[in-house]
Motif scaffolding. Structure first.
Motif, PDB file in Angstrom:
ATOM      1  N   GLN A  37      20.584  49.772  40.398  1.00 38.47           N
ATOM      2  CA  GLN A  37      20.485  50.698  39.273  1.00 38.47           C
ATOM      3  C   GLN A  37      19.515  51.840  39.576  1.00 38.47           C
ATOM      4  O   GLN A  37      19.754  52.989  39.179  1.00 38.47           O
ATOM      5  N   GLU A  38      18.451  51.559  40.296  1.00 37.26           N
ATOM      6  CA  GLU A  38      17.516  52.613  40.699  1.00 37.26           C
ATOM      7  C   GLU A  38      18.180  53.573  41.680  1.00 37.26           C
ATOM      8  O   GLU A  38      17.959  54.795  41.610  1.00 37.26           O
ATOM      9  N   LEU A  39      18.989  53.040  42.572  1.00 44.90           N
ATOM     10  CA  LEU A  39      19.703  53.901  43.514  1.00 44.90           C
ATOM     11  C   LEU A  39      20.691  54.803  42.787  1.00 44.90           C
ATOM     12  O   LEU A  39      20.818  55.994  43.119  1.00 44.90           O
ATOM     13  N   TYR A  40      21.390  54.266  41.790  1.00 40.31           N
ATOM     14  CA  TYR A  40      22.328  55.091  41.019  1.00 40.31           C
ATOM     15  C   TYR A  40      21.585  56.184  40.244  1.00 40.31           C
ATOM     16  O   TYR A  40      22.094  57.303  40.103  1.00 40.31           O
ATOM     17  N   ALA A  41      20.402  55.879  39.739  1.00 40.12           N
ATOM     18  CA  ALA A  41      19.605  56.900  39.038  1.00 40.12           C
ATOM     19  C   ALA A  41      19.254  58.034  39.998  1.00 40.12           C
ATOM     20  O   ALA A  41      19.321  59.215  39.630  1.00 40.12           O
ATOM     21  N   ALA A 130      27.664  55.712  48.283  1.00 35.47           N
ATOM     22  CA  ALA A 130      28.558  54.872  49.086  1.00 35.47           C
ATOM     23  C   ALA A 130      27.973  53.488  49.341  1.00 35.47           C
ATOM     24  O   ALA A 130      28.709  52.504  49.461  1.00 35.47           O
ATOM     25  N   VAL A 131      26.637  53.391  49.408  1.00 39.73           N
ATOM     26  CA  VAL A 131      26.003  52.116  49.760  1.00 39.73           C
ATOM     27  C   VAL A 131      25.140  51.548  48.633  1.00 39.73           C
ATOM     28  O   VAL A 131      24.549  50.477  48.788  1.00 39.73           O
ATOM     29  N   ALA A 132      25.063  52.253  47.499  1.00 33.41           N
ATOM     30  CA  ALA A 132      24.172  51.831  46.409  1.00 33.41           C
ATOM     31  C   ALA A 132      24.538  50.461  45.841  1.00 33.41           C
ATOM     32  O   ALA A 132      23.683  49.765  45.279  1.00 33.41           O
ATOM     33  N   ILE A 133      25.776  50.060  45.976  1.00 33.99           N
ATOM     34  CA  ILE A 133      26.226  48.780  45.417  1.00 33.99           C
ATOM     35  C   ILE A 133      25.770  47.586  46.256  1.00 33.99           C
ATOM     36  O   ILE A 133      25.828  46.438  45.792  1.00 33.99           O
ATOM     37  N   LEU A 134      25.296  47.816  47.465  1.00 39.03           N
ATOM     38  CA  LEU A 134      24.937  46.711  48.365  1.00 39.03           C
ATOM     39  C   LEU A 134      23.913  45.739  47.767  1.00 39.03           C
ATOM     40  O   LEU A 134      24.130  44.517  47.829  1.00 39.03           O
ATOM     41  N   LEU A 193      33.330  48.299  50.858  1.00 42.08           N
ATOM     42  CA  LEU A 193      32.264  47.362  50.518  1.00 42.08           C
ATOM     43  C   LEU A 193      32.663  46.433  49.370  1.00 42.08           C
ATOM     44  O   LEU A 193      32.121  45.341  49.230  1.00 42.08           O
ATOM     45  N   TYR A 194      33.611  46.880  48.556  1.00 41.69           N
ATOM     46  CA  TYR A 194      34.071  46.078  47.420  1.00 41.69           C
ATOM     47  C   TYR A 194      35.178  45.091  47.794  1.00 41.69           C
ATOM     48  O   TYR A 194      35.573  44.261  46.967  1.00 41.69           O
ATOM     49  N   ALA A 195      35.712  45.201  49.010  1.00 37.18           N
ATOM     50  CA  ALA A 195      36.903  44.431  49.373  1.00 37.18           C
ATOM     51  C   ALA A 195      36.717  42.931  49.158  1.00 37.18           C
ATOM     52  O   ALA A 195      37.582  42.260  48.573  1.00 37.18           O
ATOM     53  N   ASP A 196      35.604  42.389  49.617  1.00 41.52           N
ATOM     54  CA  ASP A 196      35.352  40.957  49.491  1.00 41.52           C
ATOM     55  C   ASP A 196      35.246  40.553  48.021  1.00 41.52           C
ATOM     56  O   ASP A 196      35.818  39.545  47.591  1.00 41.52           O
ATOM     57  N   PHE A 197      34.543  41.370  47.231  1.00 41.09           N
ATOM     58  CA  PHE A 197      34.399  41.079  45.804  1.00 41.09           C
ATOM     59  C   PHE A 197      35.753  41.098  45.112  1.00 41.09           C
ATOM     60  O   PHE A 197      36.062  40.227  44.299  1.00 41.09           O
ATOM     61  N   PHE A 198      36.579  42.114  45.419  1.00 43.70           N
ATOM     62  CA  PHE A 198      37.901  42.213  44.807  1.00 43.70           C
ATOM     63  C   PHE A 198      38.741  40.970  45.089  1.00 43.70           C
ATOM     64  O   PHE A 198      39.450  40.479  44.212  1.00 43.70           O
ATOM     65  N   TYR A 199      38.648  40.493  46.317  1.00 41.67           N
ATOM     66  CA  TYR A 199      39.444  39.302  46.693  1.00 41.67           C
ATOM     67  C   TYR A 199      39.088  38.118  45.793  1.00 41.67           C
ATOM     68  O   TYR A 199      39.978  37.475  45.218  1.00 41.67           O
ATOM     69  N   TYR A 200      37.806  37.837  45.653  1.00 45.92           N
ATOM     70  CA  TYR A 200      37.387  36.685  44.851  1.00 45.92           C
ATOM     71  C   TYR A 200      37.565  36.942  43.363  1.00 45.92           C
ATOM     72  O   TYR A 200      37.806  36.012  42.586  1.00 45.92           O
ATOM     73  N   TYR A 201      37.470  38.206  42.947  1.00 37.50           N
ATOM     74  CA  TYR A 201      37.693  38.547  41.542  1.00 37.50           C
ATOM     75  C   TYR A 201      39.133  38.245  41.150  1.00 37.50           C
ATOM     76  O   TYR A 201      39.394  37.615  40.107  1.00 37.50           O
ATOM     77  N   PHE A 202      40.092  38.677  41.978  1.00 34.86           N
ATOM     78  CA  PHE A 202      41.501  38.435  41.667  1.00 34.86           C
ATOM     79  C   PHE A 202      41.870  36.961  41.830  1.00 34.86           C
ATOM     80  O   PHE A 202      42.736  36.457  41.110  1.00 34.86           O
ATOM     81  N   GLN A 203      41.207  36.269  42.750  1.00 40.42           N
ATOM     82  CA  GLN A 203      41.439  34.832  42.887  1.00 40.42           C
ATOM     83  C   GLN A 203      40.998  34.098  41.634  1.00 40.42           C
ATOM     84  O   GLN A 203      41.689  33.191  41.155  1.00 40.42           O
ATOM     85  N   SER A 204      39.844  34.469  41.090  1.00 37.72           N
ATOM     86  CA  SER A 204      39.365  33.809  39.870  1.00 37.72           C
ATOM     87  C   SER A 204      40.267  34.130  38.686  1.00 37.72           C
ATOM     88  O   SER A 204      40.521  33.277  37.833  1.00 37.72           O
TER      89      SER A 204
END
Length: 215
Positions: A37-41, A130-134, A193-204
């Motif tokens: 959140q600080e990086l996004y600010a 591009a990397v703030a979500i890490l 960077l979101y690819a792994d999260f998307f995979y598990y999100y759609f699996q759930s």
């Protein structure tokens, strides 16, 4: 503005509203990375330096104000709100985010479209976004169990960037001389960077199960 750009903006706005809903209504920031959140600010503060000097449209100005105000409000809530900050998992949110900001600034000084203060800051914001979500993704991997609102927040952030990529493709084929390599490459990196999260999100979602990321 085309439908893909609008969808991206609305998805981005929805992600912010989901996060504010969680923080303001539930009075909890559990699972939320303050570092992200600080990086996004910083991203929005450096990107919108032209807010009061360059008018594009009413829509453009309102969106800038919303993202600036919401990003700093979220940081304030997590840092200063007596109830909300109790749920912040400081021990798990240990990603050293300055290690992301400094290389992005150096890269912006070297690779930019024009070497002026505003242009370098704008380019820096593109690289940093591009990397703030890490830090957020690392925190989710550490905590593993992710509540619905946090999962929706991260999903909407990723979807926003996906819509923007479709918007760029559409504009490339419909607008003459539309080429922005810095934005495109940074956007693709961010989406990957979101690819792994998307995979598990759609699996759930497919299995109607609680979202969990592997440690």
């Amino acid at each position: 503005m085309n439908i893909f750009r609008l969808a991206g903006d609305m998805t981005h706005l929805a992600s912010v509203l989901v996060l504010l809903l969680k923080i303001h209504t539930i009075k909890s920031c559990a699972g939320i990375s303050l570092k992200t959140q600080e990086l996004y600010a910083i991203v929005f503060a450096t990107r919108y330096l032209d807010l009061f000097t360059s008018y594009v449209s009413f829509y453009n100005t309102i969106m800038k104000l919303i993202f600036l105000g919401s990003s700093f409000s979220i940081v304030w809530y997590i840092r200063r709100h007596k109830i909300v900050r109790r749920s912040y998992d400081k021990d798990q949110d240990t990603f050293r985010h300055l290690y992301l900001a400094l290389p992005c600034l150096l890269l912006a000084l070297v690779i930019n479209e024009k070497f002026t203060f505003k242009e370098v800051m704008w380019t820096f914001s593109i690289y940093l976004e591009a990397v703030a979500i890490l830090p957020q993704l690392v925190l989710l991997q550490r905590t593993r169990n992710i509540d619905n609102l946090t999962g929706q927040y991260v999903f909407l952030l990723g979807a926003y960037r996906g819509f923007y990529i479709i918007n760029w493709i559409y504009r490339y084929f419909t607008e003459p001389n539309y080429v922005h390599w810095i934005t495109w490459i940074a956007g693709i990196v961010q989406t990957l960077l979101y690819a792994d999260f998307f995979y598990y999100y759609f699996q759930s979602w497919k299995n109607n199960a609680k979202l969990e990321l592997p440690a």
